[in-house]
Structure formats: C-alpha cells, structure tokens
Design a protein around this motif. Structure first.
Motif, short mmCIF file in Angstrom:
data_model
loop_
_atom_site.label_atom_id
_atom_site.label_comp_id
_atom_site.label_asym_id
_atom_site.label_seq_id
_atom_site.Cartn_x
_atom_site.Cartn_y
_atom_site.Cartn_z
N ALA A 131 -16.25 -6.05 -2.98
CA ALA A 131 -15.98 -6.27 -1.56
C ALA A 131 -15.37 -5.02 -0.92
O ALA A 131 -15.74 -4.62 0.18
CB ALA A 131 -15.05 -7.47 -1.39
N THR A 132 -14.43 -4.39 -1.64
CA THR A 132 -13.77 -3.21 -1.10
C THR A 132 -14.77 -2.08 -0.88
O THR A 132 -14.80 -1.45 0.19
CB THR A 132 -12.67 -2.74 -2.06
OG1 THR A 132 -11.78 -3.82 -2.29
CG2 THR A 132 -11.89 -1.58 -1.47
N HIS A 133 -15.62 -1.83 -1.88
CA HIS A 133 -16.60 -0.76 -1.73
C HIS A 133 -17.62 -1.10 -0.65
O HIS A 133 -18.07 -0.21 0.08
CB HIS A 133 -17.29 -0.47 -3.07
CG HIS A 133 -16.43 0.32 -4.01
ND1 HIS A 133 -16.05 1.61 -3.74
CD2 HIS A 133 -15.86 -0.01 -5.19
CE1 HIS A 133 -15.27 2.05 -4.72
NE2 HIS A 133 -15.14 1.08 -5.62
N GLY A 190 -5.52 2.57 -7.61
CA GLY A 190 -6.54 1.65 -7.14
C GLY A 190 -7.31 2.18 -5.94
O GLY A 190 -7.20 3.35 -5.57
N VAL A 191 -8.09 1.30 -5.32
CA VAL A 191 -8.87 1.66 -4.14
C VAL A 191 -8.29 0.90 -2.96
O VAL A 191 -8.18 -0.33 -3.00
CB VAL A 191 -10.36 1.27 -4.32
CG1 VAL A 191 -11.15 1.71 -3.11
CG2 VAL A 191 -10.92 1.88 -5.58
N SER A 192 -7.91 1.62 -1.92
CA SER A 192 -7.37 0.92 -0.76
C SER A 192 -8.36 0.94 0.38
O SER A 192 -9.30 1.73 0.40
CB SER A 192 -6.04 1.54 -0.34
OG SER A 192 -6.16 2.92 -0.28
N SER A 199 -12.20 -11.05 -3.61
CA SER A 199 -12.45 -10.39 -2.32
C SER A 199 -11.36 -10.74 -1.33
O SER A 199 -10.88 -9.88 -0.58
CB SER A 199 -13.80 -10.84 -1.75
OG SER A 199 -14.81 -10.72 -2.71
N LEU A 200 -10.97 -12.03 -1.31
CA LEU A 200 -9.92 -12.45 -0.38
C LEU A 200 -8.60 -11.74 -0.70
O LEU A 200 -7.88 -11.33 0.21
CB LEU A 200 -9.74 -13.97 -0.44
CG LEU A 200 -10.88 -14.78 0.15
CD1 LEU A 200 -10.72 -16.25 -0.20
CD2 LEU A 200 -10.93 -14.60 1.66
N ALA A 201 -8.32 -11.60 -2.02
CA ALA A 201 -7.10 -10.89 -2.41
C ALA A 201 -7.15 -9.45 -1.92
O ALA A 201 -6.16 -8.92 -1.42
CB ALA A 201 -6.92 -10.95 -3.92
N ALA A 202 -8.33 -8.82 -2.06
CA ALA A 202 -8.46 -7.43 -1.62
C ALA A 202 -8.25 -7.33 -0.11
O ALA A 202 -7.60 -6.41 0.38
CB ALA A 202 -9.84 -6.90 -2.01
#
Lengths: 429, 319
Positions: A85-87, A158-160, A244-247
């Motif tokens: 989801a982040t990417h 991590g990835v923000s 995804s929701l957590a991200a």
C-alpha cells in the motif's frame, strides 16, 4: 450434503436467539459512538490502532479458529500489505494520479491475497506442526530478505509516506485522525461482515471440517490442501488490508511490522480473545491493544503481564475471554448462575487478592532488577513499598501464595456444585 | 579462502554444530514425548547462560557448570509437572501455546532480573589460553573445552539411552506409554524426568555457550527458530537426524560468514561489472547480495524446501 452442513451450522444455539442483523446494528452503533465518547487526536489514534489490530486478529482467526491452523508468520502478510500500500501510494502520488485514499487498503489486501495464494500453496500440504514450521520458515525468510532489499523495505527506519499526497476524496482531506477513523471503521465493518459471511459459505464450512478431521474431508472427496490454501490466502488478504490501514494510520511502515514480534502479538490477541466465538479476536485485540497503549505507560512489566495473561488463558480458559462471557451468558439464561454466585464471588475475590500479590512481586522485581537505578521506593496499587524491604516482599508473597492456595478448595467445591447442577465442569465454549 | 581459514572454519563448524546438537537432542527427546515442539527450549538455554554467569561470580565457573544445569533441570521438571501436564487435556495446540507463552514470560523475566543489555560473562581464567597453533594462529582452549563437554554429554546420553535399564524404560515410555505403565512403571514420572533432563542439557549448552556467544535477553529468540530448523530438517523425533542436521547448520552458518563472495563477483567473472540499471533499484539491491548476507536465510530456505519435498526430514520416522 453441503446444504445439510449449512442447516446444522445455522441451528447452533446462540445464533437462533437473536436476529442475525441485531449484533451488526450494535457494532455500527458502537463504531459511531466511540469517537464521540473518546474525542481528541490521541484517543482517536488509539481507536484507529485498535480497529486495525481487530481486523488483523479477525483474519488470524480464519486460520486458528476456523481452520485449526497455527500460523507463526501471519504478520508477514500484515507487513507486506502495508509495504504494498505504501509503495502504491508513493508511486501514484509521484505519477500524479488521483486515487481515493480509502481504497488504498484494497491494493494492499489484493497484493497480500496473491502472495497468500503462493504462501498457502507452499504451506498447506499438511496441517499441524509442519504447517506451523513452514509459516515460521517463510516469515523468517521474508524478514531476513528485508536486509537484502533496502529499496523495497527501506533501511532500518522503514518507508514513510504522507497520506494527504493523494488529495481529498469523499469530502475528507485525511489530515486528521478522525478522517482515518472513518476509513478504519468502514473497513472493519466490511472485513467483519465478509469474514462472518465466509463462515457460512461451503468453503468456510469445509474449513471447520478440515480443522475437526482432515482425513474424513479427504474421504468425502475434497482436497484438504486446497481448503487450507484458500483460507490461508483469504486470511492473508484481510491481514494485508489491516496492514495497509496501519500504514495509513502511522504514515510509516517498518520491517518490525512483518517480524516475529508482530506474529506473536496477533496470536496472543486472537487466543486471549477467544477463537471459538466470531468476535472473540476483536475483544482480544481491544484488551491487548489497550494494555499495550496504557499499561506500557504505567509499568515496565506490561509485556510480562501480557505473557502471564496468555498462559492463564491457555491453562484455565482455552475458550478465551469471549468463551468466559459466552459461558456466563448461557448460565444466566439457564438460571444456573444464582446458586453458584457466592462461590464464584469468593473465588473472584481471592483471585483478585492473589493477583494483587503477583503484581506486587513483579513490580518489586522490576524495581530490584531492571529499574534499580530509579531507587527502591515505589508505590504499588497505592501502597508505598520498598524493593529492598523484607516486609514488602513478604506481604506480596503472602497475598500471591495465600490467595492461590485458598482458592484451591473453593474450586473443587465449585466443581461439585456444577456437577450437581448438571453443568459440565471446565471449558464453557 | 586460505588453508588456515578453511581449517579454522571446519573446527568452528563442528563446535557450533555440537553445541546446537546439545540443544536439539533435548528438544528431540521432549518432542518424542509430548508430540509437540517445545518453544521454551531455547529459553532454558538462555536461563542456563544467565545462571552460569551469576553463579560463576560467586562459586567459580566449574561448580556453576554443574549447578546451573541442575537448577534449570529442576525448573524444567516443575514446568512439566505443574504446567504442561495440566494443559495436556486441551490437546496439542494447548501444549504448544503454553510453551510459546512460557518462552515469552521467561524472556521478560530474564530482562526483569538482569536488565536488557548483555552481561559480561567472560571465559574463565583457567581456560583463557591458547590450546594449539595452526598456521600461526592460536585456537582458544575454551573452545576445545566446549567441544569436549558437548561430546562427553552426547556420549553419556547415548550410553544412558542404549545401554542401561533406565534408557530402556525411557525409550519404551516414549513409544508405548500405556504398556510401560501397565508393567508397573511410573510413566508420568518418566516424562517429568525426560523434560527435566532435556532442559538441563539446554542449561549445560547455555553455560558453555554463554562466554562465547553473547549472554543477552535476545539469545533465546535468535536461537529458537534455528533449533526448529534442525529438528524438522533432521526428522522430528530422530536423534541421529538431529545430529546430522546440527552439523549441517553449523557448517552453513560458519562458512557463510567466512566466504567473501557476492552476486557482483559472480557476474564479474562473466565479464559483467555493472548492475543493469534499467531493471530498477531492486536489482541493484540483489546485485550487492553477498554470501555472508544470505547466511541467516539459508537455514529457513532449507526448512521450507525440506518440508515441501521431504516432510519426514532427513532421517524421519513419521512418514
């Protein structure tokens, strides 16, 4: 045959007593009331976290409760869903696409579902121990791979992302925690309703059959392997949505989210909540989530309490907290609680005394060991105590041991009483 | 790789493998008995290391080497008697989750008592010298001592299980508990003893490994999964399989660190010196992957591949 199975499932006690829609109306009402009852960004953020973990625990129970599979690597799909989801968000923001943020978990969920099909294909040959070991191996593989591919997993931090980058949609700009609450709440209802429906589908019922007796399922001409594979993929997909929701909620995703600690967390949440009642894992996620958020501020020992609670549930109440509630509810309806009440109250009171003793012992232990630098004086449950004082330790040990020992004769009396009342002793679920 | 590095790596591999076997043998015995893997086994290893550290401060290393495993063994026996035996009625999942929770609690308790940082558990002075020199490099005596202890324990266990009456009863209890019980032996007591001895073996491993590996709260969590790899790859319930798998893992993990080779080098031999950039950053990552980086991954790869293609393990009895 399948029709028969569905009829049996529908005629289970407890389900016929209430119309099927009533609990759902209650769930939606509670979801509406919660942010009003607990306003403020910090509170709503906590609610978002709890909602995310509740979805995650529900997805885990598809494996543990419904199919009887112990996965030791469920966080893999939670984390991978979050990374996907982040990417996706970063890529779409860069390309300048307008994609509504609330639909982002769909991408993470689908990605995790596809990976789950592959993982399930690898892991589902057998249930039991081999399944647990393969899921452990796969999750360690994915975790170890994180060090090799920093461009996917980010380095240690991590990835923000910035969730506002996709722009506004549905009249929200997603800057505030309340906007995210709306997303989490809607996805919670979708996932819970979907998984509840799944328990009534032929595949969902076959999953129960595989849990109870895989060999007989095979004799009936079904492939237990395929049942395991698809339930695994479905659980993975829903875990991906939760990830995804957590991200989105934290605007960052790290490798820890797919590590062993997160897998352990969801196992403990689900089991403590109760695997045999549909909303049990939600209860577990809320209780453990709150413990994690609040208790970690109060005491350094919160992880220890958390582990002891788990062992307590495993040893005494394998039906989990939900199992206890359901058992108590059934007793009240049958009018059998009344005669037991004095004994139960006595056991509960002594249990609380014993618990207070255990808490004192643990807190004193932390002050004598890990936190010795903070000084030996400490207030525990309102009492001033001294980690080097014999009196403090003596009182704590007396409460803990005395309470536990005096409970034992009461427990056997309770069992005798339950036998006389025609109730089976032990496991209520 | 020079001859010196090779010979030292072989020595270290055998040593590490024997240490792993000390743990895996107890785990295998306990598995044969309960039918489930004991998640807390590596925790008993850690408790052994910490107790060894604490006791050797007061009574010296060698008494600690005897006393610490005894304490761990009693602890294990108590866990079996008052924990596992109670959850047995809830089936295998209950037992498994109990050991899982226990591992969690032990890790927290160790941090409560000794703190989160690593302990200064050094090699005892009596063994702090160079045992022999090979290619001009010394090999520490403590490592030789570790090897001797591991082999001695292994030999003792083997003799006990195969040559004595006690071993006969234990082996029979593992496979035919009802029959042994009917012959008048106290099977629950045998199980408690097996669990205690298995835990004590982990305790011994902890005391001798403590000074070499670092004595810290994460040592159980990092070793536990490796032990599972060993007993599963070797074949659940098989001691000889666990022995072979311990050595394999010992060699893999030691040599992975010693071999200095990356994907870039391999392509370098083929005449390709730069990562093809058009494939994106992921391939640039993959380009730099070295054998040392892959080292921690290989055991799990072995586990997954083994379970898929040969679920019974190398020397599996349960097909």
């Amino acid at each position: 045959m399948t029709m028969n199975a569905i009829e049996t499932a529908r005629s289970r006690p407890g389900q016929t007593l209430l119309p099927a829609t009533l609990p759902w109306a209650a769930v939606i009402a509670v979801l509406f009331i919660l942010p009003l009852a607990f306003p403020g960004t910090a509170m709503v953020s906590t609610l978002n976290y709890l909602g995310t973990m509740a979805i995650f625990a529900l997805s885990y129970n598809v494996l543990l409760g419904q199919t009887g599979l112990l996965s030791l690597g469920h966080a893999t799909f939670f984390g991978l869903g979050g990374f996907i989801a982040t990417h996706a968000l970063l890529g779409m923001a860069e390309a300048g696409w307008a994609f509504p943020l609330p639909l982002l978990p769909l991408i993470g969920g689908l990605g995790a579902f596809v990976l789950g099909i592959f993982g399930g294909w690898l892991a589902s040959g057998k249930g039991g121990m081999p399944f647990a070991m393969i899921t452990l191996g796969l999750s360690e593989l994915v975790y170890a791979a994180a060090a090799i591919f920093p461009s996917i997993y980010g380095s240690e931090e991590g990835v923000s992302m910035d969730r506002m980058e996709l722009g506004s949609s549905f009249g929200m700009d997603y800057g505030s925690a309340t906007d995210i609450y709306v997303i989490v709440a809607v996805w919670f209802v979708i996932c819970a309703a979907g998984l509840k429906y799944f328990t009534t589908t032929p595949l969902g019922l076959l999953a129960n059959a595989v849990r109870d007796n895989a060999e007989r399922v095979e004799f009936l001409g079904f492939s237990a392997r395929r049942v395991r594979m698809w339930t695994y993929a479905i659980a993975a997909g829903v875990a991906g949505i939760a990830g995804s929701l957590a991200a989105i909620n934290f605007e960052i995703i790290t490798v820890i989210e797919l590590g062993a600690a997160t897998s352990t967390l969801v196992l403990l949440m689900t089991y403590i909540g109760g695997t045999r009642v549909f909303f049990g894992p939600v209860l577990g996620a809320v209780v453990i989530g709150l413990m994690k958020v609040w208790l970690s501020d109060l005491t350094p020992a919160w992880m220890l309490y958390f582990g002891l609670l788990f062992i307590f549930v495993v040893m005494v109440a394998p039906g989990g907290l939900a199992g206890i509630l359901v058992g108590a509810g059934a007793m009240i309806r049958a009018g059998r609680l009344g005669p037991q009440l004095p004994l139960l109250a006595a056991i509960g009171g002594l249990g609380l005394l014993s618990l207070a003793g255990v808490i004192m012992l643990i807190e004193l232990g932390y002050r004598a060991g890990l936190d010795a630098a903070l000084g030996s004086q400490i207030r525990i449950l309102g009492l001033p105590m001294d980690a080097h004082g014999l009196n403090s330790w003596g009182l704590a040990a007396l409460l803990a041991l005395g309470g536990a020992l005096s409970i034992r004769p009461l427990l056997s009396r309770l069992e005798t009483l339950q036998h006389r009342l025609g109730l089976k002793g032990g496991d209520p679920a | 790789m020079g001859l010196d590095v090779l010979s030292f790596s072989i020595l270290n591999s055998v040593l590490y493998g024997m240490l792993l076997f000390l743990l895996a043998s107890g785990l295998t015995l306990i598995f044969s008995m309960m039918g489930v893997l004991n998640f807390a086994h590596a925790s008993f290893f850690m408790v052994g290391a910490y107790l060894g550290y604490e006791l050797s401060k007061d009574i010296g290393f060698f008494p600690a080497l005897v006393l610490a495993p005894l304490i761990v063994g009693v602890l294990g026996a108590l866990v079996e008697r008052y924990g596992l035996r109670r959850v047995h009625r809830f089936g295998h999942l209950g037992e498994l989750l109990f050991t899982f929770g226990l591992a969690f609690v032990i890790e927290e308790a160790v941090q409560m008592i000794w703190g989160r940082s690593s302990q200064n558990f050094g090699v005892p002075a009596a063994l702090d010298f160079t045992a022999f020199e090979l290619f001009g490099t010394g090999y520490p005596a403590f490592r030789v001592f570790m090897l001797v202890v591991a082999v001695a324990v292994f030999a003792g266990l083997w003799l006990l299980l195969t040559k004595t009456r006690v071993g006969l009863i234990v082996k029979a209890s593992l496979t035919h508990p009802e029959m042994v019980s009917m012959l008048g032996h106290n099977v629950p007591m045998v199980f408690m003893a097996v669990f205690g001895v298995g835990s004590a073996l982990a305790g011994i491993a902890g005391v001798i490994a403590g000074p070499v590996l670092v004595t810290q709260p994460s040592m159980a969590a990092s070793l536990g999964p490796i032990l599972f790899v060993i007993v599963v790859v070797g074949g659940l319930g098989s001691l000889s399989g666990a022995f072979i798998a311990s050595l394999i893992i010992g060699f893999i993990q030691t040599f992975a660190v010693a071999i200095d080779l990356s994907v870039r080098d391999v392509f370098g031999w083929l005449g390709v010196s730069e990562a093809p950039t058009f494939l994106g950053p992921v391939f640039t990552d993959a380009w730099g992957v070295s054998v040392a980086q892959l080292g921690p991954v290989i055991p799990y790869l072995l586990l997954v591949v083994m379970l898929i293609f040969r679920p019974a393990g190398l020397v599996g009895k349960r097909g």
